[in-house]
Scaffold this motif. Sequence first.
Motif, PDB file in Angstrom:
ATOM      1  N   TYR A 198       0.838  -1.198   0.000  1.00  0.00           N
ATOM      2  CA  TYR A 198       0.000   0.000   0.000  1.00  0.00           C
ATOM      3  C   TYR A 198       0.875   1.251   0.000  1.00  0.00           C
ATOM      4  N   TRP A 199       1.897   1.272   0.836  1.00  0.00           N
ATOM      5  CA  TRP A 199       2.778   2.436   0.937  1.00  0.00           C
ATOM      6  C   TRP A 199       3.443   2.730  -0.405  1.00  0.00           C
ATOM      7  N   THR A 200       3.917   1.707  -1.098  1.00  0.00           N
ATOM      8  CA  THR A 200       4.617   1.952  -2.369  1.00  0.00           C
ATOM      9  C   THR A 200       3.703   2.601  -3.393  1.00  0.00           C
ATOM     10  N   MET A 201       2.447   2.189  -3.398  1.00  0.00           N
ATOM     11  CA  MET A 201       1.504   2.790  -4.348  1.00  0.00           C
ATOM     12  C   MET A 201       1.193   4.236  -3.971  1.00  0.00           C
ATOM     13  N   MET A 202       1.026   4.488  -2.706  1.00  0.00           N
ATOM     14  CA  MET A 202       0.776   5.860  -2.255  1.00  0.00           C
ATOM     15  C   MET A 202       2.008   6.733  -2.475  1.00  0.00           C
ATOM     16  N   TYR A 203       3.196   6.161  -2.310  1.00  0.00           N
ATOM     17  CA  TYR A 203       4.429   6.910  -2.568  1.00  0.00           C
ATOM     18  C   TYR A 203       4.499   7.302  -4.041  1.00  0.00           C
ATOM     19  N   ALA A 204       4.180   6.368  -4.933  1.00  0.00           N
ATOM     20  CA  ALA A 204       4.194   6.665  -6.369  1.00  0.00           C
ATOM     21  C   ALA A 204       3.286   7.849  -6.672  1.00  0.00           C
ATOM     22  N   TYR A 205       2.124   7.883  -6.058  1.00  0.00           N
ATOM     23  CA  TYR A 205       1.196   8.992  -6.257  1.00  0.00           C
ATOM     24  C   TYR A 205       1.747  10.288  -5.661  1.00  0.00           C
ATOM     25  N   SER A 206       2.371  10.193  -4.485  1.00  0.00           N
ATOM     26  CA  SER A 206       2.837  11.392  -3.784  1.00  0.00           C
ATOM     27  C   SER A 206       3.958  12.118  -4.536  1.00  0.00           C
ATOM     28  N   VAL A 207       4.715  11.402  -5.356  1.00  0.00           N
ATOM     29  CA  VAL A 207       5.798  12.044  -6.115  1.00  0.00           C
ATOM     30  C   VAL A 207       5.355  12.397  -7.533  1.00  0.00           C
ATOM     31  N   GLY A 208       4.050  12.283  -7.804  1.00  0.00           N
ATOM     32  CA  GLY A 208       3.528  12.689  -9.104  1.00  0.00           C
ATOM     33  C   GLY A 208       3.526  11.606 -10.161  1.00  0.00           C
ATOM     34  N   GLY A 209       3.825  10.378  -9.770  1.00  0.00           N
ATOM     35  CA  GLY A 209       3.789   9.289 -10.740  1.00  0.00           C
ATOM     36  C   GLY A 209       2.379   9.067 -11.255  1.00  0.00           C
ATOM     37  N   SER A 210       2.275   8.641 -12.497  1.00  0.00           N
ATOM     38  CA  SER A 210       0.963   8.388 -13.084  1.00  0.00           C
ATOM     39  C   SER A 210       0.558   6.931 -12.913  1.00  0.00           C
ATOM     40  N   GLY A 211       1.269   6.231 -12.014  1.00  0.00           N
ATOM     41  CA  GLY A 211       0.942   4.844 -11.749  1.00  0.00           C
ATOM     42  C   GLY A 211       2.059   4.175 -10.974  1.00  0.00           C
ATOM     43  N   TYR A 212       1.848   2.925 -10.669  1.00  0.00           N
ATOM     44  CA  TYR A 212       2.816   2.104  -9.948  1.00  0.00           C
ATOM     45  C   TYR A 212       2.987   0.799 -10.706  1.00  0.00           C
ATOM     46  N   MET A 213       4.216   0.297 -10.766  1.00  0.00           N
ATOM     47  CA  MET A 213       4.485  -0.973 -11.427  1.00  0.00           C
ATOM     48  C   MET A 213       5.269  -1.870 -10.488  1.00  0.00           C
ATOM     49  N   ARG A 214       4.831  -3.083 -10.376  1.00  0.00           N
ATOM     50  CA  ARG A 214       5.594  -4.095  -9.644  1.00  0.00           C
ATOM     51  C   ARG A 214       6.410  -4.831 -10.671  1.00  0.00           C
ATOM     52  N   TRP A 215       7.724  -4.598 -10.668  1.00  0.00           N
ATOM     53  CA  TRP A 215       8.601  -5.196 -11.671  1.00  0.00           C
ATOM     54  C   TRP A 215       8.568  -6.708 -11.572  1.00  0.00           C
ATOM     55  N   ALA A 216       8.463  -7.357 -12.704  1.00  0.00           N
ATOM     56  CA  ALA A 216       8.556  -8.809 -12.838  1.00  0.00           C
ATOM     57  C   ALA A 216       7.579  -9.550 -11.931  1.00  0.00           C
ATOM     58  N   TYR A 217       6.354  -9.140 -11.977  1.00  0.00           N
ATOM     59  CA  TYR A 217       5.322  -9.812 -11.191  1.00  0.00           C
ATOM     60  C   TYR A 217       5.285 -11.300 -11.513  1.00  0.00           C
ATOM     61  N   ASP A 218       5.667 -11.639 -12.742  1.00  0.00           N
ATOM     62  CA  ASP A 218       5.636 -13.038 -13.160  1.00  0.00           C
ATOM     63  C   ASP A 218       6.979 -13.747 -12.988  1.00  0.00           C
ATOM     64  N   SER A 219       7.928 -13.115 -12.352  1.00  0.00           N
ATOM     65  CA  SER A 219       9.252 -13.708 -12.157  1.00  0.00           C
ATOM     66  C   SER A 219       9.402 -14.101 -10.691  1.00  0.00           C
ATOM     67  N   TRP A 220       9.535 -15.385 -10.452  1.00  0.00           N
ATOM     68  CA  TRP A 220       9.557 -15.893  -9.089  1.00  0.00           C
ATOM     69  C   TRP A 220      10.874 -16.592  -8.791  1.00  0.00           C
ATOM     70  N   VAL A 221      11.314 -16.473  -7.555  1.00  0.00           N
ATOM     71  CA  VAL A 221      12.466 -17.241  -7.081  1.00  0.00           C
ATOM     72  C   VAL A 221      11.994 -18.663  -6.821  1.00  0.00           C
ATOM     73  N   ALA A 222      12.926 -19.577  -6.544  1.00  0.00           N
ATOM     74  CA  ALA A 222      12.571 -20.982  -6.357  1.00  0.00           C
ATOM     75  C   ALA A 222      11.573 -21.189  -5.221  1.00  0.00           C
ATOM     76  N   ASN A 223      11.736 -20.440  -4.134  1.00  0.00           N
ATOM     77  CA  ASN A 223      10.836 -20.607  -2.997  1.00  0.00           C
ATOM     78  C   ASN A 223      10.417 -19.223  -2.484  1.00  0.00           C
ATOM     79  N   PRO A 224       9.379 -18.644  -3.059  1.00  0.00           N
ATOM     80  CA  PRO A 224       9.026 -17.258  -2.731  1.00  0.00           C
ATOM     81  C   PRO A 224       8.573 -17.037  -1.289  1.00  0.00           C
ATOM     82  N   LEU A 225       8.189 -18.100  -0.597  1.00  0.00           N
ATOM     83  CA  LEU A 225       7.778 -17.928   0.780  1.00  0.00           C
ATOM     84  C   LEU A 225       8.975 -17.871   1.740  1.00  0.00           C
ATOM     85  N   GLU A 226      10.161 -18.199   1.244  1.00  0.00           N
ATOM     86  CA  GLU A 226      11.358 -18.157   2.081  1.00  0.00           C
ATOM     87  C   GLU A 226      12.372 -17.145   1.616  1.00  0.00           C
TER      88      GLU A 226
END
Length: 183
Positions: free
Chosen positions: A154-182
């Motif tokens: 939530y903070w990252t999205m609000m930060y993007a807005y606070s600095v005038g960004g026209s959106g937020y992107m989560r880089w490589a949403y489809d790129s996962w490490v071998a064990n994302p829970l660890e």
Amino acid sequence: WSCAVTYYNEATKQNEKITVEAANGWNANWESAWRAFLQDLIQHVTDEGWKDYTYIGIDERGFSANAFNLIDSVLDIKGVPLKTAGAMDGFVDKRDLAMRLDVLSVGSIAVKAHPAEFEALRQERDELGLKTTVYTCTGHKPGSFSLSAPGESYWTMMYAYSVGGSGYMRWAYDSWVANPLED
């Protein structure tokens, strides 16, 4: 990630690999392969009616004037190249290339490190009708990972807005490490 294009050569009946030359990051075979791909891609997305919604995404490691020049040289029947999108932290050092993107996502760490430069870049891009967003990726804190505290996303999205960004992107949403829970 390997800076190589692998293809099947029908004449030799073998898979062949074209790589970027280390000396200058470009060579004729590399350009020829990409030009053929871009010509077919632009024709396909035009035929399907997707051209206005299609972007060539470029990771900042691939940012070079040669790459942008090649993309800009392949035109549709109206004389318009494909749109470009990319994520980068080095927007201060590569400002000229950052200005060539239709959609630019700047890493939140870089925005925090260079707030005045980001604001100047964002304003200039806004005046030209170019979109500028903020992103997080591996190593950015706060972040939006499985192990991140719930409020960080939530903070990252609000930060993007606070600095005038026209959106937020989560880089490589489809790129996962071998064990994302660890990790």
